[in-house]
Write a protein that holds these residues in place. Structure first.
Motif: not given
Length: 383
Positions: A294, A321, A333-335, A337, A342, A344-346
């Protein structure tokens, strides 16, 4: 705005929509560079090579002359045509008639509830595109002598394609998933969207890039003339174009790559790779932990966003994305910035027409492509 069967936008709002696509900048303030020495003239070979690259069957520009006629003229009246081109080159000018574009806006595919968005198709005169082709070949060689274009830019380059860009991204991600289990790393990819990039780039910044790269002054002067006094025609009137690389042009894509190469060459945190295809940008990060992943990704996105802001462009976090590319490793899952938003991972994101899945598998997508191909073939084969 209404839309016909072909997807072409029509109606009284054409001018309003066109002005949104082509934002207005101030006048180009630039003094021509001093040319020391004689300008190297074009040759018949360069004329015929440029004519050979004119694509048949394309819609003509405002002069209504098809590209086939321009190709024939260059072949049958090569000496006369070459004389005109070299006179323009020596004077460092591009005739105004070759800087007029006929705009045909096509509506992009949109999701339910989304406002209409349009892709501008600009039709230019064939003789102007012939001159552009000769200029592009000359400029490309000069840029190559001074270090060339960014290595990880795959768009608008001979011998490069979307497949090369996708394979580069895929192999970089796979590199994080090889070796002993305890030494493997995590990987995340962010597909970065840039708002209206091609139509927004500053002409002054393009010229500054050319100068900083060491491009010959006479070529910089021709590019300055090429970018100045451009006109866009619509059914409802015309307006001046004051920024951006001309859509549908021959020289425009090369100018874009010269300008955009700086962001692809910028220093980013270790184990971060930037891959470009035209204005599509992928930020791919490898790291030992979620926190490491991150931090490096957000720092890279901050640097990219700062560069965009300094160069008159802006990111679109709402259209960007991200996906974790981890094969069989377990990570929640992580996000990340991006400019305060924010993301979010897909489980999968679409990049250059291909779906990058979390486990790096593409079998399901291949099956979908096969099924679609079968449907198309079935529709073409008579019963």
């Amino acid at each position: 705005m209404e839309k016909g069967m072909s997807g072409i936008a029509c109606g009284e709002n054409v001018m309003e929509e066109a002005r949104k696509l082509f934002p207005e900048h101030g006048p180009l303030e630039w003094t021509d560079l001093v040319v020391d020495g004689q300008v190297r003239a074009f040759t018949l070979d360069s004329l015929h090579e440029a004519a050979g690259r004119l694509r048949k069957g394309k819609a003509p520009g405002p002069d209504k002359i098809p590209p086939e006629v321009c190709k024939m003229y260059a072949k049958e009246y090569g000496k006369e045509c070459l004389e005109v081109m070299n006179r323009c080159l020596e004077k460092g000018q591009v005739p105004k008639e070759w800087k007029v574009a006929r705009l045909v806006p096509f509506e992009k595919e949109r999701k339910e509830g989304e406002n209409a968005r349009y892709r501008p198709i600009c039709l230019l005169n064939g003789m102007g595109k012939l001159y552009e082709g000769m200029l592009a070949a000359r400029l490309r060689n000069d840029v190559r002598r001074h270090g060339g274009l960014a290595e990880t830019q795959y768009g608008f380059k001979a011998g490069r394609s979307t497949i090369d860009a996708m394979m580069d991204a895929r192999e970089y991600a796979r590199g994080a998933n090889v070796g002993a289990w305890g030494t493997r790393r995590f990987c995340v990819m962010v597909t970065v969207d840039v708002r209206n990039a091609f139509n927004t780039v500053s002409w002054r910044l393009i010229l500054e890039r050319l100068v900083s790269m060491g491009v010959e002054p006479y070529l910089v002067n021709v590019v300055r003339s090429y970018l100045s006094d451009r006109v866009v025609q619509t059914k409802m009137g015309e307006f001046e174009m004051t920024a951006g690389v001309p859509q549908g042009s021959v020289l425009g894509p090369l100018l874009w790559n010269i300008f955009y190469g700086e962001v692809l060459r910028m220093e980013v945190p270790d184990e971060v790779k930037l891959i470009g295809y035209a204005d599509d940008l992928a930020v791919i990060t490898r790291g030992k932990s979620e926190e490491d992943l991150r931090e490096r990704t957000e720092e890279a996105l901050r640097l990219v966003g700062a560069w965009m802001g300094d160069n008159g462009l802006s990111l679109a976090p709402d259209k960007s994305e991200t996906v974790l590319l981890v094969e069989r490793r377990t990570i929640r899952g992580m996000s990340v910035c991006m400019e305060g938003r924010m993301i979010e991972t897909r489980e999968a994101v679409r990049y250059l027409g291909v779906e990058f899945q979390r486990n790096l598998r593409v079998a399901e997508q291949v099956n979908r492509v096969v099924r679609k191909a079968k449907m198309v073939v079935g529709a073409l084969v008579p019963l």
